[in-house]
Design a protein around this motif. Structure first.
Motif, PDB file in Angstrom:
ATOM      1  N   ASP A 274       0.367  -5.249 -11.983  1.00 43.53           N
ATOM      2  CA  ASP A 274       0.525  -4.636 -10.657  1.00 43.53           C
ATOM      3  C   ASP A 274      -0.764  -3.947 -10.222  1.00 43.53           C
ATOM      4  OD1 ASP A 274       3.154  -5.462 -10.592  1.00 43.53           O
ATOM      5  OD2 ASP A 274       3.974  -3.521 -11.222  1.00 43.53           O
ATOM      6  N   LYS A 275      -1.433  -3.300 -11.157  1.00 42.78           N
ATOM      7  CA  LYS A 275      -2.672  -2.600 -10.829  1.00 42.78           C
ATOM      8  C   LYS A 275      -3.738  -3.576 -10.340  1.00 42.78           C
ATOM      9  CE  LYS A 275      -6.159   0.540 -12.738  1.00 42.78           C
ATOM     10  NZ  LYS A 275      -6.602   1.303 -13.936  1.00 42.78           N
ATOM     11  N   TYR A 276      -3.820  -4.739 -10.958  1.00 40.06           N
ATOM     12  CA  TYR A 276      -4.768  -5.758 -10.518  1.00 40.06           C
ATOM     13  C   TYR A 276      -4.395  -6.322  -9.146  1.00 40.06           C
ATOM     14  CZ  TYR A 276      -7.665  -6.456 -14.734  1.00 40.06           C
ATOM     15  OH  TYR A 276      -8.580  -6.309 -15.761  1.00 40.06           O
ATOM     16  N   GLY A 277      -3.130  -6.260  -8.812  1.00 39.81           N
ATOM     17  CA  GLY A 277      -2.643  -6.816  -7.555  1.00 39.81           C
ATOM     18  C   GLY A 277      -1.955  -8.144  -7.789  1.00 39.81           C
ATOM     19  N   ARG A 278      -0.766  -8.285  -7.239  1.00 39.43           N
ATOM     20  CA  ARG A 278       0.004  -9.515  -7.423  1.00 39.43           C
ATOM     21  C   ARG A 278      -0.416 -10.540  -6.375  1.00 39.43           C
ATOM     22  NH1 ARG A 278       3.419  -9.972 -12.075  1.00 39.43           N
ATOM     23  NH2 ARG A 278       3.790  -7.828 -12.817  1.00 39.43           N
ATOM     24  N   HIS A 279      -1.657 -10.919  -6.442  1.00 46.68           N
ATOM     25  CA  HIS A 279      -2.214 -11.945  -5.573  1.00 46.68           C
ATOM     26  C   HIS A 279      -3.218 -12.746  -6.391  1.00 46.68           C
ATOM     27  CE1 HIS A 279      -5.447  -8.944  -5.326  1.00 46.68           C
ATOM     28  NE2 HIS A 279      -4.555  -8.086  -4.840  1.00 46.68           N
ATOM     29  N   ARG A 280      -3.658 -13.852  -5.833  1.00 49.26           N
ATOM     30  CA  ARG A 280      -4.496 -14.775  -6.605  1.00 49.26           C
ATOM     31  C   ARG A 280      -5.762 -14.108  -7.127  1.00 49.26           C
ATOM     32  NH1 ARG A 280      -5.288 -21.101  -5.706  1.00 49.26           N
ATOM     33  NH2 ARG A 280      -6.722 -21.472  -7.451  1.00 49.26           N
ATOM     34  N   PHE A 281      -6.465 -13.367  -6.275  1.00 53.01           N
ATOM     35  CA  PHE A 281      -7.716 -12.769  -6.713  1.00 53.01           C
ATOM     36  C   PHE A 281      -7.476 -11.750  -7.818  1.00 53.01           C
ATOM     37  CE2 PHE A 281     -10.923  -9.340  -6.280  1.00 53.01           C
ATOM     38  CZ  PHE A 281     -12.024 -10.075  -6.703  1.00 53.01           C
ATOM     39  N   GLY A 282      -6.486 -10.881  -7.645  1.00 54.40           N
ATOM     40  CA  GLY A 282      -6.226  -9.865  -8.651  1.00 54.40           C
ATOM     41  C   GLY A 282      -5.869 -10.452 -10.000  1.00 54.40           C
ATOM     42  N   GLN A 283      -4.960 -11.435 -10.013  1.00 54.82           N
ATOM     43  CA  GLN A 283      -4.553 -12.041 -11.276  1.00 54.82           C
ATOM     44  C   GLN A 283      -5.674 -12.893 -11.870  1.00 54.82           C
ATOM     45  OE1 GLN A 283      -1.405 -11.082 -12.729  1.00 54.82           O
ATOM     46  NE2 GLN A 283      -1.905  -9.642 -11.073  1.00 54.82           N
ATOM     47  N   GLN A 311     -11.400 -12.567  14.656  1.00 56.38           N
ATOM     48  CA  GLN A 311     -10.459 -11.593  14.093  1.00 56.38           C
ATOM     49  C   GLN A 311     -10.951 -11.034  12.751  1.00 56.38           C
ATOM     50  OE1 GLN A 311      -7.877 -10.490  15.946  1.00 56.38           O
ATOM     51  NE2 GLN A 311      -8.728 -11.847  17.522  1.00 56.38           N
ATOM     52  N   ASN A 312     -12.220 -10.710  12.723  1.00 56.12           N
ATOM     53  CA  ASN A 312     -12.835 -10.174  11.512  1.00 56.12           C
ATOM     54  C   ASN A 312     -12.083  -8.951  10.981  1.00 56.12           C
ATOM     55  OD1 ASN A 312     -15.365  -9.621   9.713  1.00 56.12           O
ATOM     56  ND2 ASN A 312     -15.201  -7.744  10.927  1.00 56.12           N
ATOM     57  N   PHE A 313     -11.772  -8.011  11.839  1.00 53.87           N
ATOM     58  CA  PHE A 313     -11.200  -6.754  11.392  1.00 53.87           C
ATOM     59  C   PHE A 313      -9.750  -6.905  10.956  1.00 53.87           C
ATOM     60  CE2 PHE A 313     -14.663  -5.927  14.320  1.00 53.87           C
ATOM     61  CZ  PHE A 313     -15.487  -5.160  13.521  1.00 53.87           C
ATOM     62  N   THR A 314      -9.018  -7.793  11.630  1.00 50.96           N
ATOM     63  CA  THR A 314      -7.633  -8.045  11.218  1.00 50.96           C
ATOM     64  C   THR A 314      -7.585  -8.667   9.834  1.00 50.96           C
ATOM     65  OG1 THR A 314      -6.948  -8.338  13.527  1.00 50.96           O
ATOM     66  CG2 THR A 314      -5.519  -9.269  11.822  1.00 50.96           C
ATOM     67  N   SER A 315      -8.408  -9.685   9.596  1.00 51.74           N
ATOM     68  CA  SER A 315      -8.428 -10.347   8.290  1.00 51.74           C
ATOM     69  C   SER A 315      -8.863  -9.402   7.184  1.00 51.74           C
ATOM     70  CB  SER A 315      -9.363 -11.566   8.327  1.00 51.74           C
ATOM     71  OG  SER A 315      -8.915 -12.523   9.252  1.00 51.74           O
ATOM     72  N   LEU A 316      -9.905  -8.635   7.466  1.00 51.47           N
ATOM     73  CA  LEU A 316     -10.408  -7.719   6.446  1.00 51.47           C
ATOM     74  C   LEU A 316      -9.389  -6.630   6.128  1.00 51.47           C
ATOM     75  CD1 LEU A 316     -14.132  -7.234   7.564  1.00 51.47           C
ATOM     76  CD2 LEU A 316     -13.286  -8.648   5.693  1.00 51.47           C
ATOM     77  N   LYS A 317      -8.810  -6.040   7.160  1.00 50.32           N
ATOM     78  CA  LYS A 317      -7.892  -4.917   6.951  1.00 50.32           C
ATOM     79  C   LYS A 317      -6.593  -5.344   6.280  1.00 50.32           C
ATOM     80  CE  LYS A 317      -5.291  -1.394   9.535  1.00 50.32           C
ATOM     81  NZ  LYS A 317      -5.046  -0.813  10.878  1.00 50.32           N
ATOM     82  N   ASN A 318      -6.032  -6.476   6.694  1.00 55.06           N
ATOM     83  CA  ASN A 318      -4.697  -6.862   6.232  1.00 55.06           C
ATOM     84  C   ASN A 318      -4.691  -7.592   4.895  1.00 55.06           C
ATOM     85  OD1 ASN A 318      -3.673  -5.745   8.568  1.00 55.06           O
ATOM     86  ND2 ASN A 318      -3.473  -7.712   9.633  1.00 55.06           N
ATOM     87  N   THR A 319      -5.777  -8.301   4.581  1.00 59.03           N
ATOM     88  CA  THR A 319      -5.746  -9.152   3.393  1.00 59.03           C
ATOM     89  C   THR A 319      -6.975  -9.001   2.509  1.00 59.03           C
ATOM     90  OG1 THR A 319      -4.479 -10.799   4.636  1.00 59.03           O
ATOM     91  CG2 THR A 319      -5.462 -11.512   2.563  1.00 59.03           C
ATOM     92  N   LEU A 320      -8.134  -9.305   3.059  1.00 60.08           N
ATOM     93  CA  LEU A 320      -9.313  -9.506   2.220  1.00 60.08           C
ATOM     94  C   LEU A 320      -9.753  -8.227   1.505  1.00 60.08           C
ATOM     95  CD1 LEU A 320     -11.319 -11.849   4.619  1.00 60.08           C
ATOM     96  CD2 LEU A 320     -10.031 -12.500   2.563  1.00 60.08           C
ATOM     97  N   LEU A 321      -9.943  -7.149   2.246  1.00 61.32           N
ATOM     98  CA  LEU A 321     -10.425  -5.925   1.615  1.00 61.32           C
ATOM     99  C   LEU A 321      -9.396  -5.299   0.668  1.00 61.32           C
ATOM    100  CD1 LEU A 321     -12.436  -4.264   4.530  1.00 61.32           C
ATOM    101  CD2 LEU A 321     -13.343  -5.450   2.523  1.00 61.32           C
ATOM    102  N   PRO A 322      -8.115  -5.227   1.011  1.00 57.79           N
ATOM    103  CA  PRO A 322      -7.156  -4.678   0.043  1.00 57.79           C
ATOM    104  C   PRO A 322      -7.094  -5.477  -1.262  1.00 57.79           C
ATOM    105  CG  PRO A 322      -6.204  -4.679   2.240  1.00 57.79           C
ATOM    106  CD  PRO A 322      -7.485  -5.455   2.335  1.00 57.79           C
ATOM    107  N   GLN A 323      -7.151  -6.811  -1.169  1.00 60.74           N
ATOM    108  CA  GLN A 323      -7.116  -7.616  -2.389  1.00 60.74           C
ATOM    109  C   GLN A 323      -8.390  -7.439  -3.202  1.00 60.74           C
ATOM    110  OE1 GLN A 323      -5.966 -11.699  -1.706  1.00 60.74           O
ATOM    111  NE2 GLN A 323      -4.068 -11.122  -0.685  1.00 60.74           N
ATOM    112  N   LEU A 324      -9.526  -7.408  -2.520  1.00 60.71           N
ATOM    113  CA  LEU A 324     -10.780  -7.136  -3.221  1.00 60.71           C
ATOM    114  C   LEU A 324     -10.718  -5.778  -3.906  1.00 60.71           C
ATOM    115  CD1 LEU A 324     -13.802  -7.712  -3.848  1.00 60.71           C
ATOM    116  CD2 LEU A 324     -14.335  -6.636  -1.649  1.00 60.71           C
ATOM    117  N   ASP A 325     -10.200  -4.786  -3.212  1.00 58.34           N
ATOM    118  CA  ASP A 325     -10.164  -3.422  -3.717  1.00 58.34           C
ATOM    119  C   ASP A 325      -9.358  -3.310  -5.002  1.00 58.34           C
ATOM    120  OD1 ASP A 325     -10.890  -0.659  -3.295  1.00 58.34           O
ATOM    121  OD2 ASP A 325      -8.792  -0.281  -2.772  1.00 58.34           O
ATOM    122  N   THR A 326      -8.172  -3.910  -5.019  1.00 56.87           N
ATOM    123  CA  THR A 326      -7.326  -3.797  -6.204  1.00 56.87           C
ATOM    124  C   THR A 326      -7.888  -4.619  -7.368  1.00 56.87           C
ATOM    125  OG1 THR A 326      -5.884  -5.566  -5.352  1.00 56.87           O
ATOM    126  CG2 THR A 326      -5.216  -3.294  -4.928  1.00 56.87           C
ATOM    127  N   GLY A 327      -8.254  -5.867  -7.109  1.00 62.63           N
ATOM    128  CA  GLY A 327      -8.708  -6.737  -8.194  1.00 62.63           C
ATOM    129  C   GLY A 327     -10.008  -6.285  -8.827  1.00 62.63           C
TER     130      GLY A 327
END
Length: 445
Positions: A274-283, A311-327
Motif C-alpha cells: 500500500d505504501k508503494y501505491g497499488r498502481h503499476r509504477f508503485g508495484q 491538460q497538463n495540470f489535470t494529468s499531473l494532479k490526478n494521476t502522474l504526480l501522485p503515483q510518482l510520489d508514492t512509488g
C-alpha cells in the motif's frame, strides 16, 4: 510476458515502433543452463569488487516531465509560466518542490535535485536513445545503454539477468535502452506484465501459450542435440549466438527458485505494498527492489504518459504526480530500511523538459533548453539542490549538467575504466565514457 522489447506504439509525433518478439515457443527451447552458469562464473572472475556490490534503479518517465511542475517550480513567475500548482517545503531548509509531491518533499534527505539539466534533443525516440545511454543520437550507430554496459562489464549475479526492464515505456524507434554494438545478449530482459495485476506471478509470465514445464524441458533436451551446430554458428560470429545467450536469461528466470521468489509480490506485507501505491509504477518499484535483492544489477522502471501537450495540470494532479510520489518515495524509504540505499543508485529522468509557457490546450510542449534530474543513494550526496535554471525555467544558469556527465559519473561509481574501449562487430572502437562526459565530483560523497 517476457520479450525482446522491439515494441510498436504511437507517440505524439505519430511514430510507430516495431512489433514485440515474444520469448516463447521454439525460442525457449534453445536455452542452455550450463552456458548461463559459465557466463556467471566468468563475470564473477572479471568484475571489480566495487561494481559487484553496486546496484542501480533507473526511473524512466517516458514522454518528458514538466520540470517546473515537479522538481523545479517557479512560484514567482507570471501565471502563464508558473502554472496552477503551488509549492511545498521539503525537509531540507529553503528547498521547495511541487505541492503534489508531498512524500518526495519529506524524502529529500535521500536524493538530490539537479536543476541545471540540459538536453540536445526534442524528439521522443531520439530522447530514449540519448538519455538511456548518455550518447547523443547518431543515425549510423546504436550506442549501448547503461544496463547493457553494466551487463557487459559485470555479467550475471546469483543466476539472475544483469539488466531488467519493467514495463514497455521505452521508445525503441531509435533503439532506446538497447545494447547496440555490444550485442543482443546484453539487451534488457523485459517484463511487460503489470505487477499490480492480481494474477501477476512468475509462472504466469514465463510459459506463454500454456506450455507445461515438462514440455519445456523436452524442448530443452531436443536442442542439446544441436550443440555442435550452435558452436559452429557462434564461431562464425553472427548474431544467432548472441540471441541464444539472450534466451538464456529467460531460461534462468523460468527455472530459478530465486527468481520465482523475487517475482512473488505476495510475499510482501500488504501495508508495504500500500505504501508503494497499488498502481503499476508503485508495484514496479517494489518489484525492482526485490529483483536487486535476488541479484539483478540494474532495473529500468518505465512510467509512460508524461507527454502532456494538453491538460497538463489535470494529468499531473490526478494521476502522474501522485503515483510518482508514492512509488519513488517508498522505494527510497525501503532501500534505506533494508540497508541497501548506500549501494543502490536511484536515478530519475525523462526525455526532456517542457515549455515554460502554457499552450492553448492547457498543456506544455517539448522543451530542450532546461530539464531536471534527480539522483541519490549509491555514494551520491543526498539532500541538496545542484545548479539552477533561470527565472522562467528556460535555460540553465551557468554551466549545464548533461546526461553525458551523469552517465560518466555512474560508470565511475561502478569502478569502470571510462577510457576503456569496446570493439564493435565491424571493428570500430567505442569507449565507455559517453562523449565528453565529466565525472561530477560535486555529486559524490
Amino acid at each position: 510476458m517476457l520479450s525482446f522489447d522491439h515494441g510498436s506504439s504511437r507517440n505524439c509525433e505519430g511514430l510507430n515502433r516495431r512489433e514485440f518478439l515474444q520469448v516463447g515457443g521454439a525460442g525457449l527451447a534453445g536455452l542452455s543452463l550450463p552456458r548461463l552458469l559459465r557466463a556467471e562464473q566468468q563475470a564473477k572472475a572479471a568484475g571489480s569488487a566495487k561494481g559487484n556490490d553496486l546496484n542501480i534503479v533507473v526511473l524512466w518517465m517516458l514522454g518528458g516531465v514538466s520540470h517546473q511542475d515537479s522538481f523545479d517550480p517557479k512560484p514567482n513567475a507570471p501565471a502563464e509560466i508558473r502554472g496552477e500548482f503551488d509549492v511545498i517545503q521539503t525537509n531540507m531548509p529553503g528547498v521547495t518542490i511541487c505541492e503534489h509531491l508531498p512524500r518526495m518533499a519529506q524524502s529529500l534527505d535521500k536524493y538530490s535535485i539537479i536543476r541545471n539539466g540540459y538536453s540536445y534533443n526534442g524528439g521522443h525516440g531520439i530522447a530514449d536513445a540519448y538519455m538511456l545511454s548518455g550518447w547523443r543520437f547518431n543515425p549510423t550507430t546504436v550506442y549501448a545503454s547503461y544496463g547493457s554496459v553494466i551487463s557487459r562489464e559485470l555479467g550475471y549475479r546469483n543466476g539472475m539477468p544483469p539488466y531488467v526492464q519493467l514495463g514497455n515505456g521505452v521508445d525503441k524507434m531509435n533503439a532506446g535502452g538497447q545494447s547496440g554494438y555490444l550485442g543482443n545478449e546484453h539487451n534488457p530482459f523485459v517484463v511487460s506484465d503489470d505487477p499490480n495485476a492480481g494474477v501477476f506471478n512468475i509462472d504466469g509470465i514465463t510459459l506463454p501459450g500454456g506450455i507445461q514445464v515438462s514440455r519445456f524441458n523436452r524442448r530443452q533436451r531436443m536442442l542439446e542435440k544441436l550443440d555442435s551446430w550452435q558452436r559452429k554458428v557462434e564461431q562464425q560470429q553472427n548474431d544467432v549466438g548472441a540471441m541464444d545467450a539472450f534466451y538464456e536469461k529467460a531460461f534462468g528466470i523460468v527455472t530459478s527458485p530465486r527468481a520465482k521468489e523475487a517475482f512473488d509480490l505476495s510475499k510482501e506485507d500488504p501495508r508495504l505494498r500500500d505504501k508503494y501505491g497499488r498502481h503499476r509504477f508503485g508495484q514496479s518499484c517494489l518489484l525492482a527492489r526485490r529483483l536487486l535483492q535476488a541479484g539483478v544489477r540494474m532495473v529500468n522502471v518505465s512510467f509512460s504518459s508524461w507527454d502532456t501537450h494538453a491538460q497538463n495540470f489535470t494529468s499531473l494532479k490526478n494521476t502522474l504526480l501522485p503515483q510518482l510520489d508514492t512509488g519513488y518515495s517508498a522505494l527510497l524509504d525501503d532501500l534505506e530500511r533494508l540497508g541497501m540505499l548506500d549501494n543502490t543508485i536511484v536515478f530519475w529522468l525523462s526525455d526532456f523538459g517542457r515549455t515554460p509557457k502554457i499552450n492553448s490546450a492547457a498543456g506544455r510542449d517539448h522543451w530542450v533548453g532546461s530539464m531536471v534530474f534527480t539522483i541519490g543513494g549509491g555514494g551520491f550526496k543526498n539532500g541538496q539542490v545542484v545548479g539552477a535554471s533561470d527565472q522562467y525555467a528556460e535555460q540553465p544558469v551557468g554551466r549545464a549538467i548533461e546526461v553525458e556527465d551523469l552517465a560518466a559519473t555512474i560508470y565511475d561509481r561502478f569502478g569502470f575504466d571510462l577510457d576503456r574501449h569496446y570493439t564493435s562487430p565491424d571493428g570500430r572502437p567505442f569507449k565507455i565514457r559517453p562523449g565528453q562526459g565529466r565525472v561530477l565530483d560535486e555529486l559524490l560523497v
